[in-house]
Design an enzyme around this catalytic site. Structure first.
Site, PDB file in Angstrom:
ATOM      1  N   GLU A 140       0.843  -1.206   0.000  1.00  0.00           N
ATOM      2  CA  GLU A 140       0.000   0.000   0.000  1.00  0.00           C
ATOM      3  C   GLU A 140       0.884   1.264   0.000  1.00  0.00           C
ATOM      4  O   GLU A 140       1.861   1.345   0.734  1.00  0.00           O
ATOM      5  CB  GLU A 140      -0.889   0.002   1.258  1.00  0.00           C
ATOM      6  CG  GLU A 140      -1.864   1.168   1.304  1.00  0.00           C
ATOM      7  CD  GLU A 140      -2.710   1.176   2.583  1.00  0.00           C
ATOM      8  OE1 GLU A 140      -2.335   0.519   3.572  1.00  0.00           O
ATOM      9  OE2 GLU A 140      -3.751   1.860   2.576  1.00  0.00           O
ATOM     10  N   LYS A 215      -9.572   2.641  -2.510  1.00  0.00           N
ATOM     11  CA  LYS A 215      -9.835   2.019  -1.198  1.00  0.00           C
ATOM     12  C   LYS A 215     -11.219   2.404  -0.670  1.00  0.00           C
ATOM     13  O   LYS A 215     -11.555   3.584  -0.572  1.00  0.00           O
ATOM     14  CB  LYS A 215      -8.746   2.498  -0.245  1.00  0.00           C
ATOM     15  CG  LYS A 215      -8.775   1.947   1.164  1.00  0.00           C
ATOM     16  CD  LYS A 215      -7.505   2.399   1.892  1.00  0.00           C
ATOM     17  CE  LYS A 215      -7.419   1.946   3.317  1.00  0.00           C
ATOM     18  NZ  LYS A 215      -6.106   2.234   3.915  1.00  0.00           N
ATOM     19  N   CYS A 252      -5.849  -2.656   2.305  1.00  0.00           N
ATOM     20  CA  CYS A 252      -5.570  -2.671   3.753  1.00  0.00           C
ATOM     21  C   CYS A 252      -6.791  -2.826   4.659  1.00  0.00           C
ATOM     22  O   CYS A 252      -7.303  -3.908   4.828  1.00  0.00           O
ATOM     23  CB  CYS A 252      -4.742  -1.459   4.150  1.00  0.00           C
ATOM     24  SG  CYS A 252      -4.058  -1.700   5.816  1.00  0.00           S
TER      25      CYS A 252
END
Ligand SMILES: NC(=O)NCCC(=O)O
Length: 410
Positions: A140, A215, A252
């Site tokens: 990430e 994300k 994540c």
């Protein structure tokens, strides 16, 4: 290496370097400390069996091994099997995951820091290319320190458009090695007021940009002040059909959201990458569980990547928990690994060294597990769709049936 285990009464055996009592990982500690037959049994219980057997390690070509020795990165390779089918050929794909620490202190000029990471990653990407990796994923926000703990805005300078410098850097490798590359960056959307996003760019094996995913879930926990920098993604749950299979990216903190994993599965993902940045004190006991569970529940492979090392920032910050100010996030514990739909997984990469984890997988295993366990067929999506449709309305009331005796006076 001799085990130097000092943990007693809840004190940690984690070394200053991030090692587990001097070892790269729990797996290596057990391997070195237990007699072989006990290690085999511990391994079976901890990381499971694939088609009834332990995972085979894969021999890699000498150039890849030399790169790992000369540039000091962990290099491990495993192979997941699937049963042989009568009507379908195996669909084998070789996947590579890279974990790394930053190259220069966060006090150095930003451009030097970014270029330093490019330079550091070059031999690792070359080792992936020399090993015939088909799909490679980086960690990430790989082009920068994970500065989202600081709340300072100067780090926004690391943001790039989807076709920016880091994409151009990786497109070269994609073309050279005929490799799909997943590149998670801090994105600056120049067409929408220069807004920022946490984005994975999907580069095709011809160096073309296939697409991007932003994300979905942004942490508001501990020092993860990422919502100060960018907004919740607006790209849904895309699955990218590549030359090597259908892939998706759950960035994540999205790994704590089972519906996020489900949505990628419903759209047909066969491999979901989870590029991450997370620290020991916050999440390490969750790390070996969540991705593996997602792989089982959704009948796909999950590739988990975490960055490595402790990143120190020039100005201290506080966490709103009354504890003293500090200038680092804590230790990013690496430990990247791959989980298969049959509940087996690889050993993890080092807890503190840069690394390349290579896994061969036969994607036929996904459908074989769907046929065996029938999770998709037994899922009863309609009852959950109904519950969720009600839940998102302001007048929702939880379905609770209280014991009528509870509120009766004695
Ligand atoms: N980068 C990120 O979302 N980290 C959040 C911490 C965690 O999910 O473990």
């Amino acid at each position: 290496m001799e085990a130097k285990i000092t943990a007693e009464n809840g004190k940690t055996a984690i070394g200053k370097d991030g090692s587990v009592a001097g070892f790269d990982s729990l797996h290596r500690l057990l391997q070195s400390s237990l007699p072989p037959h006990l290690f085999q049994e511990a391994s079976r219980l901890l990381i499971g069996l694939n088609c009834g057997k332990t995972l085979d390690s894969v021999a890699l070509p000498d150039p890849a091994k030399s790169l790992s020795v000369n540039h000091d990165f962990d290099l491990q390779a495993f192979s997941f099997r699937a049963d042989k089918e009568s009507l379908r050929e195996p669909r084998s794909v070789r996947v590579g995951l890279i974990q790394n620490s930053i190259a220069l202190p966060t006090t150095e000029p930003l451009l030097d820091q970014k270029r330093g990471i490019f330079e550091k990653l070059t031999p690792i990407i070359e080792a992936a290319g020399a090993s015939g990796v088909n799909i490679l994923c980086l960690q990430e926000a790989w082009t920068m320190p994970f500065a989202f703990c600081t709340r300072e805005k100067k780090w926004c300078e690391f943001a790039e458009p989807v076709d920016g410098e880091s994409t151009k850097f990786l497109q070269e490798f994609a073309r050279r090695y005929n490799m799909v590359i997943v590149s998670p960056i801090l994105e600056r959307d120049v067409n929408h007021g220069e807004t920022l996003w946490n984005t994975a760019v999907i580069i095709g094996n011809h160096g073309n940009i296939i697409g991007k995913h932003r994300k979905n879930h942004i942490p508001r926990v501990g020092d993860f002040n990422e919502s100060t920098y960018y907004m919740e993604g607006n790209t849904g749950h895309p699955v990218f059909e590549t030359a090597y299979g259908k892939i998706a990216v759950n960035i994540c903190y999205g790994r704590h959201h089972p519906l996020n994993w489900l949505a990628f599965g419903l759209n047909g993902a066969e491999i979901v990458f989870n590029p991450s940045a997370t620290v020991g004190e916050l999440s390490e006991p969750m790390w070996p569980i969540e991705a593996r569970n997602a792989a089982i529940a959704n009948s796909y492979f999950v590739c988990s990547i975490n960055r490595v090392g402790t990143e120190h920032f020039p100005n201290p910050f506080t966490s709103g928990d009354g504890k003293p100010q500090h200038a680092d996030f804590g230790h990013f514990y690496g430990s990247s690994y791959v989980s298969a739909p049959d509940s087996s997984c690889t050993a993890s990469l080092s807890r503190y060294r840069d690394g390349l984890l290579i896994s061969d997988m036969d994607l036929n295993l996904c459908r074989q597990l769907k046929d065996k366990w029938g999770f998709r067929m037994t899922a009863r999506y309609e009852i959950y769709a109904d519950l969720l449709a009600h839940y998102v309305k302001p007048d929702f009331e939880p379905q609770v049936i209280a014991d009528p005796l509870l509120h009766k006076k004695a």
